[in-house]
Design a protein around this motif. Structure first.
Motif: not given
Ligand SMILES: Cc1cc2nc3c(=O)[nH]c(=O)nc-3n(C[C@H](O)[C@H](O)[C@H](O)COP(=O)(O)OP(=O)(O)OC[C@H]3O[C@@H](n4cnc5c(N)ncnc54)[C@H](O)[C@@H]3O)c2cc1C
Length: 374
Positions: A53-55, A60-71
């Motif tokens: 996942i890009p840093f 800027h969008l946070g860990a919740d975004w990253a958890a969704r993006y992990a899909a």
């Protein structure tokens, strides 16, 4: 007039790969490209094969975004696996090399965030190793000693953007795809389950349609009255003179936007999504962005000091604000499919396009795209 099983708009990697995979499955396919093949993002990108996942959006969008993006991680992983069987399948070199990607941090705060991001990635099945400073000194001695740790993903790497789209196109034509260059789609209609594609070279018809128009996909979807929130952003890349092999990995930095890698021929590719300028609608290299990008590259890898830049270029990338891909059939317009993978679409195209091709001809794809609908 011939009614094709499938019409595809866009002769970049997404369009040519979709055409090849659909024709290979027996569909009668038409591919329309308004200019020539591979002149968009697919032939102008930095060739990184990503899985982490890009840093920058993580910050800027946070860990919740990253958890969704992990899909999206399973899509990247499936595609990276697909990349590695493509040379044999398509019968040519793609310059593919998978030696791993290393994202490094200079500050304790960034390293802590990097570890949180790594945990999310591991939760989605991606192998990510925590490298401490000693491991960096041992396995990445080219790094500045200012780097205090990193996350290493062995599945990342690079491929050659000049080779893959033309090779998909050649194989698509061999499978019977009717490929038309210099044929821009200017209007679209759908009547009785048949799409008509208007072009300056006359109309074409198809039962199903795939929008693979990259940074212009919103304009193409609008021809059917459909709103798609994808837009074009001008970004740039630079390449240096050749140097002896030093950097085996795809390298990233948490402090600022950077992707850095060394081509087989020896040149370093320096990018990371720095903004270019638009002049009369055409992307042009912005020298302030370039200087900033080079300073950061040299901060991470000091031996780049004195290495000459030989070429730089700018191109339009397809972007969505939340980085989410937009894939699959549009519910309100049966038969109309979107193959839109923003920012990192070079990596994702093989497996995603194979899945879109399967869906568009009524088969069940090997990877599920349900979570990425419009
Ligand atoms: C500088 C840069 C660096 C990048 N680095 C990387 C990277 O390292 N790794 C990575 O994974 N991704 C990277 N990307 C992103 C990646 O290149 C894109 O996401 C991907 O190539 C998109 O492919 P595509 O086929 O959807 O679009 P494109 O390659 O842009 O193709 C779309 C095609 O559609 C055609 N078209 C548009 N409208 C019409 C119309 N009306 N009628 C007919 N044809 C039409 C266009 O002419 C174009 O040829 C980068 C992008 C850029 C610009």
């Amino acid at each position: 007039m011939t009614i094709y099983d499938l019409g595809i708009i866009g002769g970049g990697l997404a369009g040519t790969a979709t055409a090849y995979f659909a024709a290979k499955r027996g569909a009668r396919v038409l591919l329309l490209e308004r200019r020539d093949l591979n002149l968009g993002a697919s032939g102008s990108n930095a060739g990184s094969i990503h899985a982490q996942i890009p840093f920058d959006p993580f910050r800027h969008l946070g860990a919740d975004w990253a958890a969704r993006y992990a899909a999206t991680i399973p899509l990247f992983r499936a595609s990276i696996a697909r990349w590695q069987s493509l040379e044999e399948e398509l019968g040519g070199s793609l310059g593919i090399s998978v030696k791993g990607g290393l994202m490094v941090a200079e500050t304790p705060t960034d390293l802590e965030d990097l570890r949180k991001k790594g945990a999310i990635e591991r939760g989605a099945g991606l192998p990510v190793e925590d490298w401490d400073a000693a491991r960096l000194r041992r396995d990445a001695p080219f790094l500045s000693t200012r780097m205090i740790g990193g996350n290493f993903c062995p599945e990342e790497g690079k491929a050659d953007p000049f080779r893959v789209t033309p090779l998909f196109a050649r194989n698509a034509v061999a499978q019977g795809v009717d490929l038309r260059r210099n044929t821009a789609v200017t209007a679209l209609h759908r009547r009785d389950g048949v799409f008509t594609l208007e072009t300056p070279n006359g109309p074409f018809q198809a039962h199903k349609l795939v929008n693979a128009a990259g940074s212009d996909a919103a304009r193409v979807a609008a021809l059917l009255g459909i709103t798609v929130e994808i837009e074009g952003h001008a970004i740039q890349v630079a390449v240096t003179e050749k140097r002896p092999p030093t950097l085996p990995y795809l390298l990233y930095f948490t402090g600022e936007k950077l992707t850095l890698k060394q081509a087989a021929e020896g040149g370093f590719l320096i990018g990371g999504g720095w903004p270019a300028r638009l002049e009369n609608g055409r992307p042009q290299v912005d020298h302030r962005s370039m200087i900033r990008n080079l300073v950061i590259a040299q901060t991470v890898m000091p031996e780049l000091d004195g290495v000459e830049i030989v070429r730089s270029w700018a191109a339009m990338v397809n972007g969505t604000a939340d980085w989410r891909p937009i894939l699959g059939e549009v519910r309100d317009c049966p038969g109309f499919f979107l193959n839109l993978f923003p920012w990192m679409g070079f990596t994702a195209a093989p497996a995603v396009s194979e899945a879109i091709a399967a869906l568009a001809i009524g088969e069940t794809p090997e990877i599920a795209l349900d979570a990425f609908g419009l």
